[in-house]
Design a protein around this motif. Structure first.
Motif, PDB file in Angstrom:
ATOM      1  N   GLY A 280      -2.472   6.544  11.443  1.00 57.53           N
ATOM      2  CA  GLY A 280      -1.935   6.754  10.106  1.00 57.53           C
ATOM      3  C   GLY A 280      -2.469   8.012   9.451  1.00 57.53           C
ATOM      4  O   GLY A 280      -1.751   8.707   8.721  1.00 57.53           O
ATOM      5  N   SER A 377      -0.856   5.909   1.444  1.00 52.81           N
ATOM      6  CA  SER A 377       0.469   5.290   1.406  1.00 52.81           C
ATOM      7  C   SER A 377       0.326   3.812   1.791  1.00 52.81           C
ATOM      8  O   SER A 377      -0.758   3.345   2.166  1.00 52.81           O
ATOM      9  CB  SER A 377       1.441   6.004   2.354  1.00 52.81           C
ATOM     10  OG  SER A 377       0.982   5.920   3.689  1.00 52.81           O
ATOM     11  N   VAL A 379       1.483   2.453   4.359  1.00 57.46           N
ATOM     12  CA  VAL A 379       1.202   2.365   5.795  1.00 57.46           C
ATOM     13  C   VAL A 379      -0.289   2.526   6.063  1.00 57.46           C
ATOM     14  O   VAL A 379      -0.874   1.802   6.883  1.00 57.46           O
ATOM     15  CB  VAL A 379       2.025   3.419   6.556  1.00 57.46           C
ATOM     16  CG1 VAL A 379       1.726   3.361   8.046  1.00 57.46           C
ATOM     17  CG2 VAL A 379       3.503   3.221   6.307  1.00 57.46           C
ATOM     18  N   ASN A 380      -0.933   3.476   5.370  1.00 61.21           N
ATOM     19  CA  ASN A 380      -2.371   3.665   5.561  1.00 61.21           C
ATOM     20  C   ASN A 380      -3.159   2.429   5.128  1.00 61.21           C
ATOM     21  O   ASN A 380      -4.105   2.013   5.815  1.00 61.21           O
ATOM     22  CB  ASN A 380      -2.846   4.882   4.768  1.00 61.21           C
ATOM     23  CG  ASN A 380      -2.252   6.180   5.279  1.00 61.21           C
ATOM     24  OD1 ASN A 380      -1.159   6.577   4.895  1.00 61.21           O
ATOM     25  ND2 ASN A 380      -2.972   6.854   6.160  1.00 61.21           N
TER      26      ASN A 380
END
Length: 547
Positions: A280, A377, A379-380
């Protein structure tokens, strides 16, 4: 003859070319124009795309055809203070420094200069005894325009820069005559314009407008380079720390084959626990958004100087890993050496020590990843917190009593997690180890930003200051009004043409015609308004006997 009309090929600059060249010049990117046009046309193109400016100190033209004349103009006419021979630095590069390299040292001059050299002079300057002088003089100029050059000369100029400047070269063209230049450069970019697809088929990247190069370099290229450097630095850090802890443990186990970690933790460390967070980081991280990257082209300069990942950064990463591994091994070892449980039983055993060490290791490397991440984000967050949750879920699952009855010989650490992680002193040891590993990094970065801030730190500070209380970005600052250029965007030659020579009778060849009977009578109405020279040829041809 009566002129009925005229036709021409439109050779107009694309939209955004002057602004793109101006932005790339602010990013300290050297732009050389290699064109086959005439000198007047190339000079007008230079003014149209802001490469040649009126405020330049001087613009020099090299037009000699002999080696002595070219050398004279390169050394004395352009830069009299740099008339000595160019200094060449010999060094080694490559794997284990086996490759010998030669680099022409940069020299600075007062003011901005421009260089225009034609194809005849360039052919002489590219010879072995003058090419270093050409490169030295061209690098001292702010703008270099090579006009009337052949496709082979374009490739030779690119190879000259690659060999003696040790710089990354990018060649961009739109025609078949740019194929050799595109292939000679490190990175080839083709424009799918009006001159066919030969350049596109021979390039690494392709797009339709020259202005797209600005976003390709200043935004996506810079982001990609920063992400790659962060990925390499973090990858080395987490693996060096993981390995050096085992190295310190070898002094206490008699240098045997025993590992400080559980064998299943060693298997899942790079495969499960730390794979997604670093992925990520290398895919989504960005220090500044795209709009601010375009407004501050100077952010591209640190990447040209290899400031993000070099030998010094690698040595710093190794030292950081050594320090972290020392803390991660000796703090748990000292804390559990004479520690007892709440019920008075001894907690100092190999399995509890291994679990404590690997838990401290994962928390430290995840915290270091969070410090290196600028852009968070969803996702991170999912990758980081999901990996931590996966570690504890797998640990409690494999080390439970239920797994003991299923796989007795596969998971030897049965009950270790339940018996160790329920003790307050174990969590205090984890917190102390993490704090000693992370606190020096935070302090060092804080002091470094205060004393020696980089261009990235200054832009991020300015970005935070422009944030409104609501969290929205303020409108972008207006651009200053620029002085309108009096030159057009068309590649016209402003010098006197050959119209007068064409309309004169000097270039016409007087020769007898074979058959006078093919011409009509000169007293015909259509010949009354023709030039006298044409009528004279016709009358003389009628009087001459046929062979």
């Amino acid at each position: 003859m009566k002129l009925l009309g005229a036709t021409a090929v439109e050779d107009k600059l694309q939209d955004g070319v002057p602004q793109t060249i101006e932005q790339l010049a602010k990013a300290d990117i050297k732009i050389w124009v290699l064109t086959g046009d005439k000198q007047e046309t190339a000079e007008n193109i230079g003014y149209s795309c802001n490469m040649l400016r009126e405020e330049m100190k001087d613009i020099f033209i090299v037009s000699a055809n002999t080696a002595e004349g070219v050398k004279e103009e390169l050394q004395r006419k352009m830069c009299p203070e740099a008339a000595e021979e160019p200094s060449v630095i010999k060094s080694r590069a490559g794997l284990f420094w086996l490759k010998k390299t030669k680099t022409v040292q940069d020299e600075k001059v007062d003011g901005d200069y421009g260089l225009i050299i034609n194809g005849h002079s360039l052919a002489v300057a590219l010879e072995k005894n003058l090419r270093l002088e050409l490169l030295r003089t061209a690098c001292m100029c702010q703008t270099v325009i090579c006009c009337r050059v052949t496709p082979l000369q374009k490739a030779q100029v690119v190879q000259l820069v690659k060999k003696y400047k040790q710089a990354v070269t990018l060649a961009i063209g739109d025609g078949a005559n740019d194929v050799s230049m595109i292939k000679a450069a490190h990175i080839g970019v083709g424009i799918s314009g009006q001159e066919g697809m030969q350049a596109v088929l021979s390039s690494d990247f392709s797009f339709a407008q020259f202005r797209y190069l600005q976003r390709l370099l200043l935004v996506h290229g810079r982001w990609s380079y920063i992400r790659m450097c962060k990925f390499l630095g973090y990858f080395f850090y987490k693996n060096f720390t993981f390995t050096l802890v085992q190295f310190w443990y070898s002094f206490f186990c008699g240098f045997s084959a025993q590992t400080v970690y559980d064998e299943w933790f060693i298997t899942c460390y790079n495969l499960v626990y730390t794979a997604l967070p670093v992925l990520g980081l290398s895919l989504f991280d960005q220090d500044v958004n795209d709009r601010w990257s375009l407004q501050h082209p100077q952010l591209y300069c640190p990447g040209q100087k290899n400031q993000y990942f070099n030998k010094k950064a690698f040595a710093s990463c190794v030292m950081h890993s050594c320090y972290s591994s020392l803390i991660l091994f000796f703090i748990p070892w000292a804390a559990m050496r004479d520690t007892v449980r709440d019920d008075g039983k001894d907690i100092a055993n190999y399995q509890s020590f291994a679990l404590l060490t690997q838990t401290c290791l994962l928390i430290v490397v995840f915290t270091q990843l969070c410090l290196d991440t600028y852009y968070w984000s969803a996702v991170n967050h999912f990758f980081v917190w999901g990996s931590i949750a996966a570690y504890f879920a797998i640990t409690f699952t494999m080390y439970s009593n239920g797994m003991f009855y299923i796989f007795t010989s596969t998971f030897p650490f049965v009950g270790t997690a339940r018996n160790s992680l329920n003790q307050p002193n174990v969590w205090l040891t984890i917190f102390l180890s993490s704090l000693l590993c992370i606190l020096p990094v935070v302090a060092f970065r804080f002091i470094l930003i205060q004393l020696r801030p980089t261009i990235n730190d200054k832009v991020r500070k300015h970005l935070r200051q422009t944030l409104k209380p609501s969290g929205l970005l303020s409108p972008a600052p207006r651009r200053l009004l620029r002085r309108r250029s009096t030159r057009s965007g068309y590649a016209f030659s402003h010098s006197q043409g050959y119209g007068e020579l064409i309309t004169s009778q000097n270039f016409l060849m007087k020769r007898p015609l074979k058959r006078a009977s093919l011409f009509p009578q000169t007293d015909s109405p259509i010949f009354q308004n023709q030039p006298q020279h044409y009528r004279t040829i016709t009358e003389e041809s009628e009087e001459s006997p046929s062979p």
